[in-house]
Motif scaffolding. Structure first.
Motif, PDB file in Angstrom:
ATOM      1  N   ASP A  99      68.764  18.982  31.302  1.00 17.58           N
ATOM      2  CA  ASP A  99      68.382  17.813  32.087  1.00 17.58           C
ATOM      3  C   ASP A  99      69.353  17.609  33.249  1.00 17.58           C
ATOM      4  OD1 ASP A  99      66.742  15.216  32.263  1.00 17.58           O
ATOM      5  OD2 ASP A  99      68.804  14.436  32.098  1.00 17.58           O
ATOM      6  N   TYR A 100      70.639  17.722  32.979  1.00 17.37           N
ATOM      7  CA  TYR A 100      71.689  17.563  33.991  1.00 17.37           C
ATOM      8  C   TYR A 100      71.557  18.634  35.081  1.00 17.37           C
ATOM      9  CZ  TYR A 100      76.568  17.248  35.717  1.00 17.37           C
ATOM     10  OH  TYR A 100      77.711  17.117  36.474  1.00 17.37           O
ATOM     11  N   PHE A 101      71.447  19.914  34.677  1.00 19.90           N
ATOM     12  CA  PHE A 101      71.341  21.000  35.644  1.00 19.90           C
ATOM     13  C   PHE A 101      70.113  20.812  36.526  1.00 19.90           C
ATOM     14  CE2 PHE A 101      73.585  24.295  32.682  1.00 19.90           C
ATOM     15  CZ  PHE A 101      74.801  23.655  32.891  1.00 19.90           C
ATOM     16  N   THR A 102      69.013  20.381  35.932  1.00 18.82           N
ATOM     17  CA  THR A 102      67.783  20.175  36.690  1.00 18.82           C
ATOM     18  C   THR A 102      67.941  19.024  37.675  1.00 18.82           C
ATOM     19  OG1 THR A 102      66.445  21.045  34.878  1.00 18.82           O
ATOM     20  CG2 THR A 102      65.316  19.658  36.503  1.00 18.82           C
ATOM     21  N   LYS A 103      68.436  17.886  37.207  1.00 19.26           N
ATOM     22  CA  LYS A 103      68.569  16.709  38.078  1.00 19.26           C
ATOM     23  C   LYS A 103      69.602  16.908  39.178  1.00 19.26           C
ATOM     24  CE  LYS A 103      66.571  13.383  34.998  1.00 19.26           C
ATOM     25  NZ  LYS A 103      66.769  12.370  33.971  1.00 19.26           N
ATOM     26  N   GLU A 104      70.635  17.707  38.920  1.00 23.67           N
ATOM     27  CA  GLU A 104      71.655  17.991  39.930  1.00 23.67           C
ATOM     28  C   GLU A 104      71.249  19.145  40.847  1.00 23.67           C
ATOM     29  OE1 GLU A 104      74.589  16.499  40.766  1.00 23.67           O
ATOM     30  OE2 GLU A 104      74.164  14.895  39.358  1.00 23.67           O
ATOM     31  N   GLY A 105      70.123  19.788  40.547  1.00 26.56           N
ATOM     32  CA  GLY A 105      69.666  20.904  41.361  1.00 26.56           C
ATOM     33  C   GLY A 105      70.526  22.147  41.212  1.00 26.56           C
ATOM     34  N   TRP A 150      70.009  24.627  39.197  1.00 28.99           N
ATOM     35  CA  TRP A 150      69.171  25.811  38.993  1.00 28.99           C
ATOM     36  C   TRP A 150      67.783  25.476  39.475  1.00 28.99           C
ATOM     37  CZ3 TRP A 150      69.339  26.326  32.925  1.00 28.99           C
ATOM     38  CH2 TRP A 150      68.775  25.204  32.347  1.00 28.99           C
ATOM     39  N   ASP A 151      67.022  26.514  39.775  1.00 30.24           N
ATOM     40  CA  ASP A 151      65.672  26.290  40.292  1.00 30.24           C
ATOM     41  C   ASP A 151      64.774  25.727  39.220  1.00 30.24           C
ATOM     42  OD1 ASP A 151      66.234  27.132  42.859  1.00 30.24           O
ATOM     43  OD2 ASP A 151      65.749  29.214  42.411  1.00 30.24           O
ATOM     44  N   SER A 152      64.661  26.433  38.118  1.00 31.17           N
ATOM     45  CA  SER A 152      63.805  26.013  37.020  1.00 31.17           C
ATOM     46  C   SER A 152      64.143  26.846  35.798  1.00 31.17           C
ATOM     47  CB  SER A 152      62.330  26.210  37.369  1.00 31.17           C
ATOM     48  OG  SER A 152      61.547  26.044  36.208  1.00 31.17           O
ATOM     49  N   PRO A 153      64.272  26.215  34.642  1.00 33.80           N
ATOM     50  CA  PRO A 153      64.544  27.004  33.447  1.00 33.80           C
ATOM     51  C   PRO A 153      63.325  27.768  32.933  1.00 33.80           C
ATOM     52  CG  PRO A 153      64.355  24.687  32.900  1.00 33.80           C
ATOM     53  CD  PRO A 153      64.265  24.790  34.400  1.00 33.80           C
ATOM     54  N   VAL A 154      62.159  27.578  33.550  1.00 31.94           N
ATOM     55  CA  VAL A 154      60.946  28.228  33.039  1.00 31.94           C
ATOM     56  C   VAL A 154      60.446  29.379  33.903  1.00 31.94           C
ATOM     57  CG1 VAL A 154      60.159  26.200  31.771  1.00 31.94           C
ATOM     58  CG2 VAL A 154      59.461  26.500  34.145  1.00 31.94           C
ATOM     59  N   LYS A 155      61.057  29.611  35.069  1.00 34.20           N
ATOM     60  CA  LYS A 155      60.617  30.737  35.889  1.00 34.20           C
ATOM     61  C   LYS A 155      61.757  31.756  36.000  1.00 34.20           C
ATOM     62  CE  LYS A 155      61.772  29.034  40.487  1.00 34.20           C
ATOM     63  NZ  LYS A 155      61.306  28.681  41.788  1.00 34.20           N
ATOM     64  N   PRO A 156      61.431  33.021  36.220  1.00 35.58           N
ATOM     65  CA  PRO A 156      62.474  34.043  36.326  1.00 35.58           C
ATOM     66  C   PRO A 156      63.429  33.733  37.476  1.00 35.58           C
ATOM     67  CG  PRO A 156      60.300  35.047  36.184  1.00 35.58           C
ATOM     68  CD  PRO A 156      60.086  33.573  36.355  1.00 35.58           C
ATOM     69  N   VAL A 157      64.704  33.918  37.224  1.00 35.97           N
ATOM     70  CA  VAL A 157      65.720  33.698  38.246  1.00 35.97           C
ATOM     71  C   VAL A 157      66.614  34.929  38.320  1.00 35.97           C
ATOM     72  CG1 VAL A 157      65.711  31.179  38.081  1.00 35.97           C
ATOM     73  CG2 VAL A 157      67.204  32.498  36.597  1.00 35.97           C
ATOM     74  N   LYS A 158      67.251  35.116  39.480  1.00 32.07           N
ATOM     75  CA  LYS A 158      68.128  36.271  39.672  1.00 32.07           C
ATOM     76  C   LYS A 158      69.510  36.038  39.075  1.00 32.07           C
ATOM     77  CE  LYS A 158      65.811  37.875  43.801  1.00 32.07           C
ATOM     78  NZ  LYS A 158      65.934  38.257  45.186  1.00 32.07           N
ATOM     79  N   ALA A 159      69.940  34.779  39.048  1.00 27.22           N
ATOM     80  CA  ALA A 159      71.275  34.460  38.523  1.00 27.22           C
ATOM     81  C   ALA A 159      71.240  33.065  37.925  1.00 27.22           C
ATOM     82  CB  ALA A 159      72.315  34.534  39.629  1.00 27.22           C
ATOM     83  N   GLY A 160      72.171  32.803  37.020  1.00 32.22           N
ATOM     84  CA  GLY A 160      72.225  31.483  36.407  1.00 32.22           C
ATOM     85  C   GLY A 160      73.373  31.375  35.424  1.00 32.22           C
ATOM     86  N   PRO A 161      73.512  30.199  34.826  1.00 27.67           N
ATOM     87  CA  PRO A 161      74.619  29.968  33.901  1.00 27.67           C
ATOM     88  C   PRO A 161      74.370  30.618  32.540  1.00 27.67           C
ATOM     89  CG  PRO A 161      73.248  28.009  34.049  1.00 27.67           C
ATOM     90  CD  PRO A 161      72.695  29.005  35.023  1.00 27.67           C
ATOM     91  N   VAL A 162      75.407  31.262  32.012  1.00 33.51           N
ATOM     92  CA  VAL A 162      75.356  31.852  30.678  1.00 33.51           C
ATOM     93  C   VAL A 162      76.495  31.245  29.864  1.00 33.51           C
ATOM     94  CG1 VAL A 162      75.629  33.983  29.347  1.00 33.51           C
ATOM     95  CG2 VAL A 162      74.286  33.989  31.449  1.00 33.51           C
ATOM     96  N   LEU A 163      76.163  30.690  28.721  1.00 30.03           N
ATOM     97  CA  LEU A 163      77.145  30.062  27.843  1.00 30.03           C
ATOM     98  C   LEU A 163      78.105  31.120  27.299  1.00 30.03           C
ATOM     99  CD1 LEU A 163      77.920  27.381  26.332  1.00 30.03           C
ATOM    100  CD2 LEU A 163      76.447  28.188  24.498  1.00 30.03           C
TER     101      LEU A 163
END
Length: 141
Positions: free
Chosen positions: A41-47, A49-62
């Motif tokens: 929710d935080y990542f989405t509201k702060e922009g 990441w683009d969307s957790p439901v569509k393929p992305v080239k890069a993003g956060p990994v725990l």
């Protein structure tokens, strides 16, 4: 344990019956999912990441998760989850979290570390400029 703090971003989580364990309280692993939902929710509201439901080239990994359980929670309950980005570096960042019951008692504190990962190259990459813009250099490690 240090004194808990409420952070900037707030997320409300309803506890459901099926999250209780044989001992009559919310199962410990459930808090990991709560923290995950609040972060999404935080990542989405702060922009962040683009969307957790569509393929992305890069993003956060725990890469690391640390949680301190402070008080039991039982159904029915509503938790207020608060969090914010705590530190950033050139390729990584951390998010701190606290969870509060209806009596304003802290039931959990947590910290999650992430690396920004390039999924095409399969290796860590630089954090997007957006992180530096949103969180400034005061949190740089």
């Amino acid at each position: 344990m240090s004194k808990p703090t409420k952070y900037k971003h707030k997320f409300i989580q309803q506890v459901v019956w099926g999250e209780m364990d044989a001992f009559g309280h919310v199962n410990n692993v459930t808090y990991v999912r709560y923290f995950e939902s609040a972060r999404a929710d935080y990542f989405t509201k702060e922009g962040l990441w683009d969307s957790p439901v569509k393929p992305v080239k890069a993003g956060p990994v725990l890469t690391h998760l640390d949680m301190d359980y402070r008080k039991q929670v039982v159904f029915p309950a509503t938790l207020e989850i608060t969090l914010e980005v705590n530190t950033i570096s050139s390729r990584a960042f951390s998010v701190i979290c606290s969870m509060w019951n209806e009596e304003n008692e802290c039931v959990l504190t947590g910290n999650a570390s992430f690396v920004w990962f390039d999924f095409e190259l399969q290796k860590p990459s630089a954090l997007p400029e957006l992180f530096k813009i949103k969180f400034g250099n005061t949190n740089l490690v």
